[in-house]
Scaffold this motif. Structure first.
Motif, PDB file in Angstrom:
ATOM      1  N   GLY A 128      -5.462   6.836  -8.316  1.00  0.00           N
ATOM      2  CA  GLY A 128      -4.670   6.035  -8.665  1.00  0.00           C
ATOM      3  C   GLY A 128      -4.107   5.705  -8.026  1.00  0.00           C
ATOM      4  O   GLY A 128      -3.867   6.466  -7.489  1.00  0.00           O
ATOM      5  N   HIS A 129      -2.566   5.434  -8.347  1.00  0.00           N
ATOM      6  CA  HIS A 129      -1.572   4.414  -7.418  1.00  0.00           C
ATOM      7  C   HIS A 129      -0.089   4.989  -8.369  1.00  0.00           C
ATOM      8  O   HIS A 129       0.711   4.589  -7.435  1.00  0.00           O
ATOM      9  CB  HIS A 129      -1.412   3.201  -7.089  1.00  0.00           C
ATOM     10  CG  HIS A 129      -2.880   2.077  -6.669  1.00  0.00           C
ATOM     11  ND1 HIS A 129      -3.429   1.644  -7.894  1.00  0.00           N
ATOM     12  CD2 HIS A 129      -3.056   2.175  -5.244  1.00  0.00           C
ATOM     13  CE1 HIS A 129      -4.653   1.535  -6.374  1.00  0.00           C
ATOM     14  NE2 HIS A 129      -4.180   1.727  -5.303  1.00  0.00           N
ATOM     15  N   PHE A 149       0.047  -2.835  -9.163  1.00  0.00           N
ATOM     16  CA  PHE A 149      -0.916  -1.826 -10.412  1.00  0.00           C
ATOM     17  C   PHE A 149      -2.301  -2.454 -10.136  1.00  0.00           C
ATOM     18  O   PHE A 149      -2.513  -3.846 -10.456  1.00  0.00           O
ATOM     19  CB  PHE A 149      -0.025  -1.321 -11.703  1.00  0.00           C
ATOM     20  CG  PHE A 149       1.036  -0.913 -11.172  1.00  0.00           C
ATOM     21  CD1 PHE A 149       1.119   0.687 -11.027  1.00  0.00           C
ATOM     22  CD2 PHE A 149       1.990  -1.594 -11.169  1.00  0.00           C
ATOM     23  CE1 PHE A 149       1.770   1.414 -10.615  1.00  0.00           C
ATOM     24  CE2 PHE A 149       3.374  -0.967 -10.915  1.00  0.00           C
ATOM     25  CZ  PHE A 149       3.358   0.615 -10.554  1.00  0.00           C
ATOM     26  N   ASP A 202      -4.705   2.230 -13.432  1.00  0.00           N
ATOM     27  CA  ASP A 202      -2.983   2.084 -13.426  1.00  0.00           C
ATOM     28  C   ASP A 202      -2.578   1.964 -14.691  1.00  0.00           C
ATOM     29  O   ASP A 202      -1.520   2.628 -15.229  1.00  0.00           O
ATOM     30  CB  ASP A 202      -2.567   1.708 -11.915  1.00  0.00           C
ATOM     31  CG  ASP A 202      -3.176   1.625 -11.046  1.00  0.00           C
ATOM     32  OD1 ASP A 202      -3.525   2.447 -10.976  1.00  0.00           O
ATOM     33  OD2 ASP A 202      -3.099   0.632  -9.480  1.00  0.00           O
ATOM     34  N   ASP A 237      -3.533   4.284 -16.726  1.00  0.00           N
ATOM     35  CA  ASP A 237      -3.017   5.315 -16.719  1.00  0.00           C
ATOM     36  C   ASP A 237      -1.557   6.088 -17.511  1.00  0.00           C
ATOM     37  O   ASP A 237      -0.951   6.719 -17.031  1.00  0.00           O
ATOM     38  CB  ASP A 237      -3.276   5.777 -14.623  1.00  0.00           C
ATOM     39  CG  ASP A 237      -4.388   6.342 -14.339  1.00  0.00           C
ATOM     40  OD1 ASP A 237      -5.198   6.524 -15.438  1.00  0.00           O
ATOM     41  OD2 ASP A 237      -4.373   5.774 -13.257  1.00  0.00           O
TER      42      ASP A 237
END
Length: 237
Positions: free
Chosen positions: A107-108, A193, A197, A200
């Motif tokens: 993820g970012h 995103f 994301d 998350d």
């Protein structure tokens, strides 16, 4: 401070596998006494929640092992560990899910991003423990001593980047149980995103909304050590 959370990462040779599989222990109604021969300080004897902290000797070995490893690595044991030990099964489940969403490698979201989400969510839910603890972690991860404080006072007036602003807007919409629309996702996508994301961000906000409410009703008190963490440049994780 985050060393205590690194202990929960998959693949480490720690007590975590046993944390998830060992049986429950019998709990007492007195506080943990790490050094029974020492005279306890006022802070050590002050109640840290409405619920009792069990004797270490009455806790399952895997939980005691984790607590001692955390305390050794960080210099103090966060009160959430002590109080959640009142219910060992929930202790294990809590930290297992925490690990899954916070310590994931994909993820970012950076560590600082995740902590900022937690701070904003916890402010919205009026949770002193989580606000104090996670603003400390944000200061350390971000190397920014003031942003979390600004978010605590008024996130809309904080020095947030457009990316951080979109992230917190989405997190707080989830925390408030707003109707989530495609417009929410589009705002995130404009800041880089993707849909994973978004999941998350939502998972962190939702999990800590639950955590906030538990900490709130048990009246969990923050450790004094949290207040000064990350205030100087020589503090690291």
């Amino acid at each position: 401070m985050a060393l205590l959370f690194r202990l929960l990462r998959p693949g480490l040779s720690s007590c975590v596998p046993r944390l998830l599989t060992n049986g429950l222990g019998t709990l007492s109604t007195v506080k943990v006494t790490t050094h029974p021969n020492e005279t306890p300080s006022e802070e050590a004897t002050k109640a840290i929640s409405r619920y009792p902290v069990p004797y270490k000797k009455d806790l399952p070995f895997d939980i005691v092992e984790l607590m001692e490893e955390v305390e050794k690595k960080t210099g103090f044991l966060p009160n959430v560990f002590k109080v959640l030990a009142h219910r060992p099964g929930e202790f294990r489940a809590f930290f297992a899910y925490y690990n899954a969403i916070i310590n994931k490698e994909t993820g970012h979201l950076s560590k600082a991003d995740k902590e900022l989400i937690i701070v904003a969510t916890s402010v919205s839910n009026r949770c002193p423990y989580c606000v104090i603890a996670h603003s400390a972690l944000h200061r350390i991860y971000s190397k920014n001593a003031i942003l979390a404080d600004q978010v605590i006072v008024n996130w809309k007036k904080a020095d947030l980047s457009p990316r951080e602003l979109a992230m917190l807007e989405f997190a707080l919409a989830v925390s408030r149980a707003d109707d989530i629309t495609e417009e929410h996702f589009k705002k995130l996508e404009l800041q880089g995103f993707d849909r994973e994301d978004a999941w998350d961000i939502a998972s962190i906000s939702a999990f800590f909304s639950m955590s906030n409410r538990i900490a709130h009703f048990i009246d969990l008190i923050p450790n004094k050590e949290f207040y000064s963490l990350g205030r100087t440049n020589d503090q690291d994780l």
